[in-house]
Design an enzyme around this catalytic site. Structure first.
Site, mmCIF file in Angstrom:
data_model
loop_
_atom_site.group_PDB
_atom_site.id
_atom_site.type_symbol
_atom_site.label_atom_id
_atom_site.label_comp_id
_atom_site.label_asym_id
_atom_site.label_seq_id
_atom_site.Cartn_x
_atom_site.Cartn_y
_atom_site.Cartn_z
ATOM 1 N N LYS A 80 38.941 41.992 28.698
ATOM 2 C CA LYS A 80 37.931 41.921 29.756
ATOM 3 C C LYS A 80 38.451 42.490 31.074
ATOM 4 C CE LYS A 80 38.720 37.124 31.312
ATOM 5 N NZ LYS A 80 38.976 37.424 32.735
ATOM 6 N N ASP A 81 39.757 42.685 31.187
ATOM 7 C CA ASP A 81 40.343 43.242 32.404
ATOM 8 C C ASP A 81 40.608 44.732 32.313
ATOM 9 O OD1 ASP A 81 40.431 40.665 33.522
ATOM 10 O OD2 ASP A 81 42.380 40.262 32.599
ATOM 11 N N SER A 128 34.280 34.801 39.889
ATOM 12 C CA SER A 128 33.505 35.661 38.998
ATOM 13 C C SER A 128 32.068 35.777 39.476
ATOM 14 C CB SER A 128 33.537 35.091 37.572
ATOM 15 O OG SER A 128 32.523 35.665 36.777
ATOM 16 N N ARG A 130 29.777 37.246 37.762
ATOM 17 C CA ARG A 130 28.965 36.970 36.566
ATOM 18 C C ARG A 130 28.634 35.491 36.480
ATOM 19 N NH1 ARG A 130 30.553 34.619 31.985
ATOM 20 N NH2 ARG A 130 32.730 34.766 32.597
ATOM 21 N N ARG A 131 29.649 34.642 36.663
ATOM 22 C CA ARG A 131 29.409 33.203 36.604
ATOM 23 C C ARG A 131 28.558 32.743 37.774
ATOM 24 N NH1 ARG A 131 35.635 32.655 35.045
ATOM 25 N NH2 ARG A 131 35.462 32.558 32.763
ATOM 26 N N ARG A 148 40.648 31.537 43.444
ATOM 27 C CA ARG A 148 41.584 32.443 42.789
ATOM 28 C C ARG A 148 42.870 31.724 42.427
ATOM 29 N NH1 ARG A 148 39.928 37.517 42.523
ATOM 30 N NH2 ARG A 148 38.239 38.203 43.897
ATOM 31 N N ASN A 150 46.176 31.477 39.210
ATOM 32 C CA ASN A 150 46.245 31.324 37.762
ATOM 33 C C ASN A 150 45.585 30.020 37.326
ATOM 34 O OD1 ASN A 150 48.151 29.237 38.166
ATOM 35 N ND2 ASN A 150 49.868 30.655 38.003
ATOM 36 N N ARG A 154 44.202 26.816 39.713
ATOM 37 C CA ARG A 154 42.780 26.454 39.816
ATOM 38 C C ARG A 154 42.553 24.996 39.411
ATOM 39 N NH1 ARG A 154 39.427 31.924 38.126
ATOM 40 N NH2 ARG A 154 41.035 33.386 38.776
ATOM 41 N N CYS A 241 32.492 46.530 41.025
ATOM 42 C CA CYS A 241 33.035 45.166 41.056
ATOM 43 C C CYS A 241 32.090 44.174 41.721
ATOM 44 C CB CYS A 241 34.388 45.157 41.753
ATOM 45 S SG CYS A 241 34.312 45.719 43.473
#
Length: 319
Positions: A80-81, A128, A130-131, A148, A150, A154, A241
Site C-alpha cells: 500500500k506504500d 489517513s 481514506r479513513r 502519526r 509507528n 499511536r 496524496c
C-alpha cells in the site's frame, strides 16, 4: 546452511536507483559455498513492522530455497506504500499470501465497537484521508486529528487519552503479534481498506535472473492478481496524496470481485463502484473501475482536491 542477519537502511521502491547499496537497512542471508560466504540482501525500512515483513521474507526464502548461494538483491515492501510508478529496470513480480486486509478499530477503553456508535464530537486519531473521509461520511460531528508515528507510538497516544479511538491495519498488528489490541475488525461495508493493504511485495531488478528465480517461487498468484487489480484502479485515478481513495479486490468462486471509492476528505461527497470478472482480466477490471469513478466525479472534484489546503484536508488539530 549458514544464515546470518545484517542491517542496512533501505527506503522505498526507488531503493534500486541508483544503487542498492546506498544507505539501506537489510537482512542478509548467507550460505557457505566452497568456503566463501555469499550474501542475499533484503532491503527494508527500520520500523518494527517493516522488519517483521523482512524477516518473513527471509524465512520463506530459507524454507523454499535451501540451495541459495549467489548474491541476490531485493526490496520488501508494504504494497500500500508503493507508488504505481516503479523505477526503470525494476519489477514487482511477487506477493506473499495476503493477510486480512481490513482495518482494526481500537477504542480507548473497548466499550465502543463501531464507528457509528461513537458519541458525537468524539476525536479519532488518523493520518489517513481514506479513513477520515469514510468516518466523517458516517457522522460529520466526529473530529479526525493528525495521528502519526509507528504502531506503538499511536497506541501509547490512545492510552494517554489524546484521542478516543484510532484505526490501524489489522495485518500490521497481526505481523507484530499485537492484534489483541483491536477492539473490533471492520468489514468492507464499515471501512473499505486502502489499495494493496495487507499485501507484502518483493521488488528486484528486471534483468536479475537469480532474484527472479527465487522470488517468483514465493509468489501467491491470487494475491498478485488482486493487488494488480487494485493498483491499476489507483493508477487510472491518478490520485494525489490529498485524494481519499479506497480499493479492494478478492477472488470468490473463481471470479475477481472489486470495490472502490473516492471521496472528499470531509466525507461530504463519495463515489463508489463495484465490478466482477475473470481473474486474468484483473488489471483491466481495475483500470475500468478507476476510469468510471474519474468520470463520475468529474474534473471539478479533482481540481478541488488540488486547491485544498492541508488544514482543510486533515482536520483542525494536530496531536
Amino acid at each position: 546452511f549458514t544464515a546470518a542477519v545484517s542491517f542496512m537502511l533501505a527506503g522505498s521502491a526507488v531503493a534500486f536507483a541508483p544503487s542498492l547499496n546506498s544507505q539501506s537497512r537489510g537482512t542478509a542471508l548467507n550460505m557457505a559455498e566452497d568456503g566463501e560466504i555469499k550474501p542475499l540482501r533484503i532491503g527494508t525500512r527500520g520500523s518494527p513492522l517493516a522488519l517483521a515483513q523482512a524477516y518473513e521474507t527471509r524465512e520463506r526464502l530459507m524454507a523454499n530455497f535451501p540451495e541459495i548461494g549467489n548474491e541476490v538483491d531485493i526490496c520488501v515492501h508494504s504494497m500500500k506504500d508503493v507508488p504505481t510508478w516503479l523505477p526503470e529496470g525494476t519489477v514487482l513480480p511477487c506477493n506473499f499470501p495476503r493477510e486480512d486486509t481490513n482495518d482494526a478499530f481500537i477504542h480507548k477503553d473497548g466499550s465502543v465497537k463501531r464507528i457509528e456508535d461513537l458519541p458525537d464530537h468524539s476525536v479519532i486519531g488518523t493520518a489517513s484521508l481514506r479513513r477520515q473521509a469514510q468516518i466523517m461520511a458516517k457522522n460529520p460531528t466526529l473530529k479526525c486529528v493528525n495521528f502519526r508515528g509507528n504502531v506503538q507510538t499511536r497506541l501509547r497516544k490512545l492510552d494517554d487519552g489524546v484521542v478516543d479511538a484510532t484505526l490501524l491495519a489489522i495485518a500490521g498488528l497481526k505481523r507484530m503479534d499485537m492484534d489483541d489490541c483491536a477492539t473490533s475488525v471492520l468489514d468492507w461495508d464499515e471501512m473499505l481498506p486502502a489499495v494493496a493493504q495487507g499485501a507484502i511485495g518483493v521488488q528486484c531488478r528486471s534483468d536479475d535472473e537469480r532474484s527472479l528465480k527465487y522470488i517468483n517461487g514465493l509468489n501467491h498468484p491470487e494475491t498478485h492478481a488482486c493487488v494488480n487489480c487494485e493498483r491499476a484502479f489507483l493508477e487510472a485515478l491518478d490520485g494525489n496524496c490529498k485524494t481519499p481513495i479506497a480499493g479492494q479486490a478478492r477472488i470468490i468462486d473463481g471470479k475477481i470481485q472489486f470495490r472502490g471509492l473516492i471521496a472528499m476528505p470531509d466525507g461530504s461527497l463519495k463515489y463508489e463502484t463495484e465490478s466482477e470478472g475473470e481473474v486474468e482480466d484483473a488489471v483491466e477490471i481495475g483500470r475500468k473501475a478507476g476510469e468510471e469513478l474519474k468520470a463520475q466525479a468529474g474534473d471539478k472534484f479533482f481540481e478541488m482536491m488540488v486547491e485544498m489546503s492541508p488544514q482543510q484536508v486533515i482536520g483542525q488539530l494536530t496531536k
